[in-house]
Design an enzyme around this catalytic site. Structure first.
Site, PDB file in Angstrom:
ATOM      1  N   LEU A  11     -17.524  21.392   8.578  1.00 48.18           N
ATOM      2  CA  LEU A  11     -18.448  20.303   8.227  1.00 48.18           C
ATOM      3  C   LEU A  11     -19.723  20.769   7.510  1.00 48.18           C
ATOM      4  CD1 LEU A  11     -18.227  17.974  11.375  1.00 48.18           C
ATOM      5  CD2 LEU A  11     -17.413  17.457   9.083  1.00 48.18           C
TER       6      LEU A  11
ATOM      7  N   CYS B 248     -12.688  15.825  13.754  1.00 46.60           N
ATOM      8  CA  CYS B 248     -12.735  17.122  13.063  1.00 46.60           C
ATOM      9  C   CYS B 248     -12.308  18.231  14.019  1.00 46.60           C
ATOM     10  CB  CYS B 248     -14.128  17.417  12.519  1.00 46.60           C
ATOM     11  SG  CYS B 248     -14.181  19.006  11.670  1.00 46.60           S
TER      12      CYS B 248
ATOM     13  N   LYS C 293     -11.537   7.397  11.837  1.00 43.85           N
ATOM     14  CA  LYS C 293     -10.542   8.414  11.452  1.00 43.85           C
ATOM     15  C   LYS C 293     -10.064   9.144  12.702  1.00 43.85           C
ATOM     16  CE  LYS C 293      -9.588  12.101   8.175  1.00 43.85           C
ATOM     17  NZ  LYS C 293     -10.047  12.723   6.929  1.00 43.85           N
TER      18      LYS C 293
ATOM     19  N   ILE D 268      -3.753  10.683   9.176  1.00 44.12           N
ATOM     20  CA  ILE D 268      -4.205  11.521  10.267  1.00 44.12           C
ATOM     21  C   ILE D 268      -5.241  12.530   9.750  1.00 44.12           C
ATOM     22  CG2 ILE D 268      -2.044  11.350  11.525  1.00 44.12           C
ATOM     23  CD1 ILE D 268      -1.219  14.064  10.482  1.00 44.12           C
TER      24      ILE D 268
ATOM     25  N   GLY E  21      -1.640  19.389   4.249  1.00 45.30           N
ATOM     26  CA  GLY E  21      -0.702  19.637   3.158  1.00 45.30           C
ATOM     27  C   GLY E  21       0.638  18.973   3.413  1.00 45.30           C
TER      28      GLY E  21
ATOM     29  N   GLY F 275      -2.135  12.482   4.786  1.00 47.20           N
ATOM     30  CA  GLY F 275      -1.464  13.638   5.369  1.00 47.20           C
ATOM     31  C   GLY F 275      -0.375  14.109   4.436  1.00 47.20           C
TER      32      GLY F 275
END
Lengths: 290, 250
Positions: free
Chosen positions: A67, A122, A157, A183, A206, A231
């Protein structure tokens, strides 16, 4: 134009938080997508984690950025005026380490952005972060408190790590959230076999995580609020799969590391898929209603 | 395709050493500075996922020379590219430097020689005298030695094994005096740069740094280096930094 969370967007393709800064560097991309979701904004400036911050994995990568951002005051004073010049919707990603920090950040930004994405997921910070997002009570408190301070749409989120996003999403919707993003990255770790020590411990993203992301979106599809699916989206076809799973919009993350122009390509490709879907007239027709 | 996204045709791919090759790509209309790099797409498949940051070793008659050492699957795939194949490159990225018109010393360790060849090319073109110190682990890892000797005013090429003088580039450096020199450019393994920092050469030393990069263009914040007390992005703030200000313990 599409209407989601009661506001109109140019299209259903957004840039995800964390891979595109504040959308100011490549404005052509910002102006081509439905919305730019900003890098996570914290109350105080953050330097981020020490290197190494990135580790490539099959079909993706683990990141441990932590962050890094200039804090809400710099965002409010210096960055928002620049964002105003963009011809796109701005969704501010807000990251707190305590419940009240979310409220303070949202208040300082005020109504100068189009929506908020509350980052309760996060994986790369010690307090708050994903640990927050795994606890329905804490997430409920964050949403309730923020709801009282803003009329702008609130999107939460969510993390899929060690919890059922369906439970958390229900709590969000019940407490006044306007949407769900999911996600966030999956927990991931890589070891250096020569030293026996971890090389990196962070968030996996990825195309490798796409099937799981689709599953998560599909799992919460009947939650009653719009979903931003993300995602591992690399193509318009992938984006369309997320719409089929139940998302109203998609966000492009890791694909931008490989090709910063990916969102523009995906917008074009997705259009073709949606047209084809409409013609097919099967279950896909419901997409038109979103 | 945008201004920094290029589809180019490979002109040549030649081995310079058992695990070092040079990819030559026709790419007109760019003027990369020493230190700048390209993000090279390794495969159109999704694995390996990220592009590989490769510095510019030379740019001549619209042909880009990328010198690469094979270290993993991505660079192995790059080594197999054939002339005539199309390749996607993003760039040039990074802050390059225009070498100053001051007598200079170039300190290259291993594959770190690649971006420094571009520095040497610039110094040669502007007729600035320079000393080229180049070392590698083994003699077989040394590339373009006769060319380096030919272009430099003073030169020392060493290897720790398999060569007449068994020494490192820093041992070679310690044995020399630098009267009249005003700049140094260094690139090599991290250990070499850390040791070079301790030597405190009597001139500004510009270090060409490397790391695993995500985007390569300043967006993802994935490549951090502690410089002048704060984290900088290697890709966008660098990759060339003043060596004395880098904190390698970051």
């Amino acid at each position: 134009m599409v209407k989601i969370f009661n506001i109109s967007f140019r299209n259903r393709v957004f840039t995800a938080s964390g891979v595109f800064g504040f959308g100011l560097k490549y404005r052509r991309i910002s102006n081509a997508v439905g919305a730019v979701i900003t890098k996570g904004i914290t109350l105080k400036p953050r330097q981020g984690n020490p290197p190494p911050r990135i580790f490539e994995t099959p079909g993706g990568l683990i990141n441990w950025v932590g962050l890094e951002n200039p804090g809400v005051d710099v965002f409010s004073k210096q960055i928002i005026p620049e964002l105003k010049k963009l011809k796109t919707r701005i969704i501010a990603n807000v990251a707190g380490f305590k419940v009240d920090e979310y409220v303070q950040i949202v208040e300082r930004i005020g109504d100068r952005v189009d929506a908020f994405e509350l980052n309760v997921s996060c994986p790369n910070v010690k307090e708050g972060g994903a640990a927050f997002g795994q606890d329905p009570d804490v997430v409920g408190r964050v949403v309730t408190k923020v709801r009282k301070r803003t009329k702008r749409p609130i999107i939460v989120k969510l993390t899929p790590n060690f919890c059922d996003p369906l439970n958390i999403a229900r709590v969000c919707a019940d407490n006044g959230a306007d949407g769900i993003s999911l996600i966030n990255t999956l927990y991931g770790i890589a070891f250096d076999v020569s030293t026996g020590k971890p090389l990196i411990k962070g968030g996996l993203s990825g195309p490798a995580i796409k099937p799981f992301a689709l599953y998560c979106v599909n799992r919460i599809r009947d939650i009653g609020v719009p979903i931003i699916g993300m995602g591992g989206i690399m193509t318009g076809k992938n984006a369309y799969e997320f719409l089929l799973a139940g998302a109203s919009a998609v966000a492009i993350g890791s694909a931008m590391l490989r090709d910063p122009w990916a969102p523009i390509r995906i917008v074009k490709e997705l259009k073709k898929f949606m047209r084809r879907g409409e013609k097919a007239g099967d279950g896909r027709r419901r997409l038109k209603k979103i | 395709m945008s201004s920094f996204s290029h589809k180019a045709i490979i002109q040549d791919n030649t081995w310079y050493a058992p695990d070092i090759f040079c990819l030559k790509v026709k790419l007109p209309g760019i003027e990369p500075l020493p230190g700048q790099f390209f993000q090279v797409r390794v495969s159109e498949e999704l694995d390996p996922f990220l592009n590989r940051p490769i510095s510019v070793a030379r740019y001549e008659r619209s042909v880009l020379h990328l010198i690469v050492r094979v270290v993993g699957r991505g660079t192995t795939l790059l080594s197999r590219k054939k002339p005539g194949e199309e390749i996607v490159l993003l760039g040039p990225f990074g802050n390059g430097i225009q070498p100053a018109r001051i007598k200079s010393v170039i300190i290259a360790g291993g594959i770190g020689v690649a971006p420094l060849l571009h520095v040497a090319q610039h110094l040669r073109t502007s007729k600035v005298p320079f000393m080229f110190l180049y070392g590698a682990r083994h003699k077989r890892d040394l590339i373009l030695t006769s060319e380096i000797r030919h272009m430099s005013d003073q030169c020392a090429i060493v290897a720790e094994e398999g060569y007449k003088k068994h020494r490192t580039v820093l041992q070679e450096l310690s044995a020399r005096s630098f009267d009249g020199f005003g700049r140094a450019y260094a690139c090599g393994p991290r250990n070499m740069l850390v040791a070079l920092q301790r030597i405190r050469l009597p001139m500004p030393v510009y270090a060409f740094c490397e790391d695993f990069l995500g985007c390569g263009c300043g967006l993802c914040l994935g490549c951090a280096i502690r410089y002048k007390g704060e984290y900088k992005r290697i890709c966008e703030d660098g990759p060339v930094f003043e060596l004395s200000e880098i904190d390698f313990n970051g």
